[in-house]
Design a protein around this motif. Structure first.
Motif, mmCIF file in Angstrom:
data_model
loop_
_atom_site.group_PDB
_atom_site.id
_atom_site.type_symbol
_atom_site.label_atom_id
_atom_site.label_comp_id
_atom_site.label_asym_id
_atom_site.label_seq_id
_atom_site.Cartn_x
_atom_site.Cartn_y
_atom_site.Cartn_z
ATOM 1 N N GLN A 75 2.313 14.076 -7.169
ATOM 2 C CA GLN A 75 2.455 12.983 -6.450
ATOM 3 C C GLN A 75 3.399 11.826 -7.197
ATOM 4 N N ARG A 76 2.977 11.810 -8.552
ATOM 5 C CA ARG A 76 4.061 10.958 -9.242
ATOM 6 C C ARG A 76 5.368 11.432 -9.190
ATOM 7 N N GLY A 77 5.675 12.578 -9.361
ATOM 8 C CA GLY A 77 7.225 12.965 -9.273
ATOM 9 C C GLY A 77 7.739 12.644 -8.069
ATOM 10 N N MET A 98 0.738 -1.330 -0.059
ATOM 11 C CA MET A 98 0.114 -0.136 0.094
ATOM 12 C C MET A 98 0.857 1.319 0.076
ATOM 13 N N ILE A 99 0.732 2.162 -0.767
ATOM 14 C CA ILE A 99 1.197 3.455 -0.945
ATOM 15 C C ILE A 99 0.311 4.654 -0.348
ATOM 16 N N VAL A 100 0.806 5.439 0.602
ATOM 17 C CA VAL A 100 0.023 6.279 1.351
ATOM 18 C C VAL A 100 0.851 7.639 1.074
ATOM 19 N N ASP A 101 0.001 8.846 0.835
ATOM 20 C CA ASP A 101 0.818 10.150 0.611
ATOM 21 C C ASP A 101 0.104 10.805 1.895
ATOM 22 N N MET A 126 -4.318 10.664 -7.551
ATOM 23 C CA MET A 126 -3.829 9.475 -7.031
ATOM 24 C C MET A 126 -4.059 8.145 -8.162
ATOM 25 N N ASP A 127 -5.220 8.230 -8.732
ATOM 26 C CA ASP A 127 -5.134 7.218 -9.985
ATOM 27 C C ASP A 127 -3.879 7.175 -10.930
ATOM 28 N N LYS A 128 -3.562 8.421 -11.288
ATOM 29 C CA LYS A 128 -2.636 8.500 -12.213
ATOM 30 C C LYS A 128 -1.250 8.122 -11.502
ATOM 31 N N ALA A 129 -0.946 8.092 -10.276
ATOM 32 C CA ALA A 129 0.287 7.884 -9.514
ATOM 33 C C ALA A 129 0.138 6.289 -8.904
ATOM 34 N N ALA A 130 -1.115 5.754 -8.976
ATOM 35 C CA ALA A 130 -0.983 4.605 -8.267
ATOM 36 C C ALA A 130 -1.033 4.609 -6.792
ATOM 37 N N ILE A 131 -1.541 5.349 -6.192
ATOM 38 C CA ILE A 131 -1.365 5.733 -4.760
ATOM 39 C C ILE A 131 -2.655 5.194 -4.089
ATOM 40 N N ASP A 132 -2.719 4.658 -3.122
ATOM 41 C CA ASP A 132 -3.953 3.859 -2.562
ATOM 42 C C ASP A 132 -4.748 4.847 -1.573
ATOM 43 N N ILE A 133 -3.873 5.586 -0.755
ATOM 44 C CA ILE A 133 -4.594 6.504 0.284
ATOM 45 C C ILE A 133 -3.861 7.749 0.518
ATOM 46 N N SER A 134 -4.628 8.878 0.395
ATOM 47 C CA SER A 134 -3.985 10.064 0.683
ATOM 48 C C SER A 134 -4.639 10.819 1.941
ATOM 49 N N VAL A 135 -3.686 11.375 2.698
ATOM 50 C CA VAL A 135 -4.164 12.079 4.053
ATOM 51 C C VAL A 135 -4.438 13.432 3.422
ATOM 52 N N ALA A 136 -5.880 13.966 3.413
ATOM 53 C CA ALA A 136 -6.151 15.170 2.912
ATOM 54 C C ALA A 136 -6.118 16.136 3.983
ATOM 55 N N LEU A 137 -5.190 17.020 4.234
ATOM 56 C CA LEU A 137 -4.975 18.205 5.177
ATOM 57 C C LEU A 137 -5.802 19.409 4.824
ATOM 58 N N GLU A 139 12.016 4.122 9.734
ATOM 59 C CA GLU A 139 10.676 3.830 10.319
ATOM 60 C C GLU A 139 10.131 5.358 10.956
ATOM 61 N N LYS A 140 10.758 6.436 10.818
ATOM 62 C CA LYS A 140 9.995 7.808 11.188
ATOM 63 C C LYS A 140 9.945 8.617 10.020
ATOM 64 N N ILE A 141 10.088 8.313 8.745
ATOM 65 C CA ILE A 141 9.967 8.943 7.399
ATOM 66 C C ILE A 141 8.687 8.458 6.725
ATOM 67 N N LEU A 142 7.864 9.658 6.372
ATOM 68 C CA LEU A 142 6.558 9.371 5.861
ATOM 69 C C LEU A 142 6.507 9.874 4.288
ATOM 70 N N PHE A 143 6.147 8.864 3.385
ATOM 71 C CA PHE A 143 6.208 9.677 1.952
ATOM 72 C C PHE A 143 5.012 10.658 2.098
ATOM 73 N N ALA A 144 5.428 11.810 1.280
ATOM 74 C CA ALA A 144 4.457 13.038 1.341
ATOM 75 C C ALA A 144 4.839 13.776 0.180
ATOM 76 N N SER A 145 3.686 14.290 -0.502
ATOM 77 C CA SER A 145 4.203 14.923 -1.926
ATOM 78 C C SER A 145 4.012 16.446 -1.587
ATOM 79 N N ASP A 146 2.980 16.992 -0.818
ATOM 80 C CA ASP A 146 2.674 18.237 -0.755
ATOM 81 C C ASP A 146 1.664 18.677 -2.014
ATOM 82 N N PHE A 147 0.686 17.753 -2.384
ATOM 83 C CA PHE A 147 -0.114 17.920 -3.513
ATOM 84 C C PHE A 147 -0.990 19.056 -3.281
#
Length: 297
Positions: free
Chosen positions: A248-250, A1-4, A49-60, A235-243
């Motif tokens: 997100q894909r980049g 699973m990929i989570v932004d 998300m669909d374009k980048a194949a990301i499963d879940i995004s945290v919407a801030l 274990e303390k690093i979270l993938f995040a784009s700032d979309f």
């Protein structure tokens, strides 16, 4: 699973009337008043998300200065979560200066499935973690509810850009040290906080703190991931784009291109977020909000 872990969405009416909202909030004006500044709705996020194949995004949400704007945009986050509970994790905005109203709003958001608060902007929202009268009850309630607090953290040196705060690492550290049970995510690599984890007492205080990779391309060279991974652990690093500021894909392609192990890549891209959000528990279903008033796009 990929989570932004770091994306932003706004209602269509804000996207269409940015000047009106810019006149109400100086921080929003600084970041979004220009027509070139990207504003995304939940539908824009889902398409990305669909374009980048990301499963879940945290919407801030945004660090609004007004309690009323917090409520208005929290409603939209709740609606988005209600419509797409398997793909969206919602975070809310709170203005602690509203006192009891702010606490009630935090409880309302929690009851409607919101998992955290953010993106908190300490400077622009005049949130002083050392202020135990106004801010203390807000932080303690978030802590007791098990909510995550994602805080904007700018590096205090280097080039200037719209939205760069004069981050006071001392105040960030005070918050983390004073409320050790609070789950904290420091955005944008924590404004340099990870580097101080080489001090044993700081490493201990950061036990419940994570760092996201939002806007990496605009801030650091590619060595930042390996460096922070060494000093605070992958274990303390979270993938995040700032979309939508950053693709997100980049961002995903960047992390996949770096010379890190498959195990560490898996942690950063999703497993750390799953653990922090409680998604790894067996048979856990993402909470669907009780809020039903769909009045925004």
């Amino acid at each position: 699973m990929i989570v932004d872990f770091h994306t932003h969405i706004f209602p269509q009416r804000i996207k269409d009337n940015r000047e009106q909202y810019a006149s109400k909030d100086s921080a929003f004006s600084q970041l979004y008043s220009k027509s070139s500044a990207r504003i995304a709705t939940v539908n824009d996020l889902l398409a990305s998300m669909d374009k980048a194949a990301i499963d879940i995004s945290v919407a801030l949400n945004f660090g609004w200065q007004s309690h009323d704007l917090c409520i208005e945009t929290n409603d939209y986050i709740i609606e988005a979560l209600g419509r797409y509970p398997e793909r969206i994790i919602g975070f809310c905005s709170i203005q602690p200066s509203a006192g009891e109203k702010a606490l009630k709003e935090l409880e309302r958001c929690h009851q409607n499935g919101i998992r955290g608060i953010g993106e908190v902007r300490l400077d622009e929202q005049n949130i002083d973690p050392t202020d135990k009268v106004f801010v203390g009850p807000f932080i303690k309630l978030a802590e007791s509810l098990g909510m995550i607090m994602l805080i904007h953290a700018s590096e205090p040196v280097g080039h200037s850009y719209p939205g760069k705060s004069v981050t006071n690492l001392t105040k960030l550290y005070y918050l983390i040290e004073t409320y050790p049970k609070l789950k904290v995510v420091l955005a944008h690599w924590g404004g340099g906080m990870p580097f101080y984890s080489l001090m044993p007492e700081v490493a201990k205080a950061l036990e419940n703190t994570y760092f996201d990779t939002a806007a990496t391309q605009l801030l650091y060279n590619n060595h930042i991931l390996q460096f922070v991974g060494q000093v605070v652990s992958p274990e303390k690093i979270l993938f995040a784009s700032d979309f939508p500021l950053i693709s997100q894909r980049g961002t995903l392609d960047l992390i996949k291109s770096l010379a890190i192990s498959v195990e560490h890549q898996s942690l950063i891209l999703g497993k750390n977020a799953e653990r922090l959000l409680g998604l790894m528990e067996p048979d856990l279903e993402i909470t669907k909000p009780v809020y039903e008033g769909l009045h925004s796009n």
